[in-house]
Design a protein around this motif. Structure first.
Motif, mmCIF file in Angstrom:
data_model
loop_
_atom_site.group_PDB
_atom_site.id
_atom_site.type_symbol
_atom_site.label_atom_id
_atom_site.label_comp_id
_atom_site.label_asym_id
_atom_site.label_seq_id
_atom_site.Cartn_x
_atom_site.Cartn_y
_atom_site.Cartn_z
ATOM 1 N N TYR A 29 47.009 35.742 56.203
ATOM 2 C CA TYR A 29 45.789 36.534 56.074
ATOM 3 C C TYR A 29 44.604 35.602 56.242
ATOM 4 O O TYR A 29 44.474 34.603 55.519
ATOM 5 N N THR A 31 52.867 46.740 59.515
ATOM 6 C CA THR A 31 52.429 46.297 60.841
ATOM 7 C C THR A 31 52.840 44.840 61.043
ATOM 8 O O THR A 31 52.868 44.056 60.093
ATOM 9 N N ASN A 33 52.827 43.344 56.069
ATOM 10 C CA ASN A 33 52.018 43.093 57.266
ATOM 11 C C ASN A 33 52.252 41.650 57.708
ATOM 12 O O ASN A 33 52.204 40.731 56.880
ATOM 13 N N PHE A 71 47.196 39.224 59.609
ATOM 14 C CA PHE A 71 45.995 40.055 59.568
ATOM 15 C C PHE A 71 44.765 39.154 59.607
ATOM 16 O O PHE A 71 44.641 38.224 58.803
ATOM 17 N N ASP A 121 47.851 43.859 63.262
ATOM 18 C CA ASP A 121 47.072 45.089 63.166
ATOM 19 C C ASP A 121 45.808 44.962 64.021
ATOM 20 O O ASP A 121 44.770 44.482 63.548
ATOM 21 N N VAL A 163 43.961 47.288 65.114
ATOM 22 C CA VAL A 163 42.991 48.356 64.880
ATOM 23 C C VAL A 163 42.045 47.977 63.737
ATOM 24 O O VAL A 163 40.830 47.970 63.877
ATOM 25 N N ASN A 164 42.638 47.618 62.614
ATOM 26 C CA ASN A 164 41.819 47.254 61.449
ATOM 27 C C ASN A 164 41.508 45.759 61.391
ATOM 28 O O ASN A 164 40.614 45.333 60.681
ATOM 29 N N GLY A 165 42.266 44.977 62.112
ATOM 30 C CA GLY A 165 42.052 43.538 62.105
ATOM 31 C C GLY A 165 41.740 43.029 63.501
ATOM 32 O O GLY A 165 41.921 43.722 64.503
ATOM 33 N N GLU A 217 40.670 39.301 59.412
ATOM 34 C CA GLU A 217 39.507 40.137 59.109
ATOM 35 C C GLU A 217 38.535 40.137 60.292
ATOM 36 O O GLU A 217 38.246 39.091 60.868
ATOM 37 N N THR A 218 38.029 41.282 60.627
ATOM 38 C CA THR A 218 37.049 41.372 61.711
ATOM 39 C C THR A 218 35.645 41.064 61.179
ATOM 40 O O THR A 218 35.364 41.190 59.994
#
Lengths: 290, 269
Positions: free
Chosen positions: A227, A274, A248, A251, A277, A279-281, A253-254
């Motif tokens: 992460y 996932t 997951n 991941f 990810d 889409v969210n990441g 963070e955007t």
């Protein structure tokens, strides 16, 4: 000749004065044994000391502490450059809310830890914690059964680190990288290690503008295998890892300015929610191998 | 004046206290216990100088999440594990036959068990090396398992497992690894002379850097199997059966029928 004689006399007098004062000089090489006792200067393997905490006080900066037998050598704080080397079965058993080793030196402090098993007995907090150091090396160690982190590099200032050939298990975060000051951050590698959790938490947590290369590891059984987030400017590069059986896999963070690159030779599969990810990441950037 | 005993009837509490004392001193649980072939099970196991003789005595003397250290090579007899514990051996330390099953894990649903550095040898008589009947998490690392008539490792009601840096060899028609819990298999060499080197149940098994060779079947997948950087070779009947999700970097060749299952290659990431 007369000058040399005077120098020799002066040196001898100085040594005699020092010894007459009853000082025990710090040893460059110290020994500990579960059959030893905490007296003397730990420098003779025939009369070793008993605990790491005591031996640290008797060992000179840049020196080394060696264990002679399997057994529990207890938690310690390391305020200076030292090398700690354990035989197989050398343990640091840690009690409630405790920390196995706390490394708290300065920007030139170099600490190497090899061959120890840190066991938090499901009640201790952290296996190895570095708050200030120039370099930290953890090699051939096992860190297990801690409530919080296996290994925390949470620094005030810049710290280089290397975690190699180690085994981290039954922890909430395997490796937790972050900073506690506005400048400096951890920078280093996690290499050829196995990091497994208990279903929650993070295998390798990259925070606070940390810069980490993660290669040839097995990371599984966490909520997140890797992460990257929580602060701006993280740098994560991954190669030849297997990241599986997490909820997951990876991941990012955007919107935090993180750099995340892959050699495109990892196996990130079999994670239950996932693997990646997008889409969210943020995505991993494929830079290939060179 | 007589100095004879002025006896009074004992209360129940006093009688029980005396009975306990007569039975021997109560032993506090050790956080670290030691065993050695020169040890003795009448000792407390708490130091190398008072090492016990068997894993079972040390297990019973050790607190939950504690450590058992084998100081010497040798046979430390079959063990049943009923709590969180770690057992670590030097080279040549382990269990050598003497029971149908050498290590049985029957711990609680939150318990964590680590076994490392052990040799488990069935002597062509024992059925099973390690049965993980119940626990939250079981890890086996750097162990050698050989000469068992049936299973090398088998899992029951275990939430997760890790098997790493191991060699597993069985000589019967049952699986070397019989895994019905979510398991990470890493750097393992497994062989079952007349059975399947790996049986992967319906809960998911991830395999990396491992070899399943010279068995009747390499991999029998009854559920998801994720595989990378592994070899499945020289198996006389099938390379694999069922479905494997592959990184595309495995080597599956030289098997009896070349495989009767399907491979989905997802590549690397």
């Amino acid at each position: 000749m007369l000058v040399r004689f005077v120098h020799c006399v002066g040196l001898a007098a100085g040594l005699a004065a020092g010894l007459a004062g009853g000082e025990t000089r710090a040893a460059a090489l110290s020994y500990v044994s579960v059959a030893g006792s905490n007296s003397g200067d730990c420098s003779d393997p025939k009369t070793p000391c008993k605990t790491l905490a005591y031996a640290v006080t008797k060992t000179s900066t840049g020196g080394e502490i060696k264990t002679l037998l399997p057994g529990d050598y207890g938690p310690a704080t390391i305020p200076k450059s030292l090398t700690l080397t354990g035989v197989p079965g050398a343990l640091v058993m840690v009690g409630a809310d405790g920390v196995g080793l706390t490394i708290s030196g300065n920007s030139t402090t170099v600490v190497s830890i090899t061959g120890f098993t840190f066991n938090g007995q499901a009640v201790a907090s952290i296996g190895v914690k570095a708050t200030r150091a120039g370099q930290v090396l953890v090699k051939h160690c096992a860190i297990k059964n801690f409530k919080n982190w296996g290994l925390e590099i949470g620094v005030n200032g810049a710290t280089k680190f290397s975690i190699e050939d180690s085994f981290i298990s039954n922890v909430t975060y395997g490796v937790y990288l972050h900073k506690t000051a506005s400048t400096g951050a951890p920078k280093g590698v996690v290499h050829r290690s196995t990091i497994v959790g208990k279903g929650n938490g993070i295998g390798v947590a990259v925070m606070g503008a940390s810069d980490v290369r993660v290669s040839e590891n097995l990371i599984g059984h966490f909520e997140y295998g890797i992460y990257s987030g929580g602060d701006t400017g993280n740098v994560l590069r991954i190669a030849r890892n297997t990241i599986s059986q997490n909820a997951n896999g990876v991941f990012i963070e955007t919107g935090l300015g993180a750099k995340a690159e892959t050699a495109h030779d990892n196996f990130i599969a079999g994670n239950t929610t996932t693997d990646l990810d997008p889409v969210n990441g943020a995505p991993l950037t494929n830079v290939g191998t060179q | 004046m007589s100095r004879g005993w002025n006896m009074k009837p004992l209360s129940l509490t006093s009688a029980l206290t005396l009975a306990c004392l007569a039975a021997g001193p109560a032993l506090a649980a050790n956080s670290v216990s030691f065993v050695a072939v020169t040890g003795n099970d009448t000792r407390n196991c708490a130091t190398p100088a008072t090492a016990c003789r068997t894993f079972q005595r040390a297990h019973d003397a050790t607190s939950p999440h504690g450590e058992i250290i084998a100081l010497t090579p040798g046979d430390f007899r079959p063990l049943t594990i009923a709590k969180s514990i770690s057992v670590t051996g030097v080279e040549g330390a382990g269990v050598f036959g003497g029971a149908s099953r050498l290590v049985t894990v029957e711990a609680g649903p939150t318990d964590v068990v680590h076994l490392a550095g052990l040799t488990l040898d069935g002597g062509s008589l024992s059925n099973t090396a390690v049965h993980m009947g119940s626990a939250r998490d079981v890890t086996l690392r750097q162990c050698a398992i050989r000469n068992f008539m049936r299973w090398g490792l088998s899992t029951g009601a275990v939430s997760q497992a890790l098997i790493e840096d191991m060699s597993v060899s069985v000589i019967g028609s049952d699986p070397g690894l019989n895994l019905w819990a979510p398991t990470l298999v890493h750097r393992v060499v497994a062989r079952a002379a007349r059975g399947s080197a790996l049986v992967a149940g319906n809960t998911g098994v991830t395999v990396s850097e491992s070899s399943f060779a010279d068995s009747a079947n390499g991999v029998d997948a009854f559920g998801p199997v994720y595989m990378t950087r592994s070899a499945v070779t020289g198996n006389s009947v099938n390379g694999f059966r069922g479905a494997i999700t592959s990184a595309g970097d495995n080597f599956i060749r030289g098997n009896g029928s070349g495989g009767s299952g399907t491979i989905t290659t997802i590549g690397a990431q």
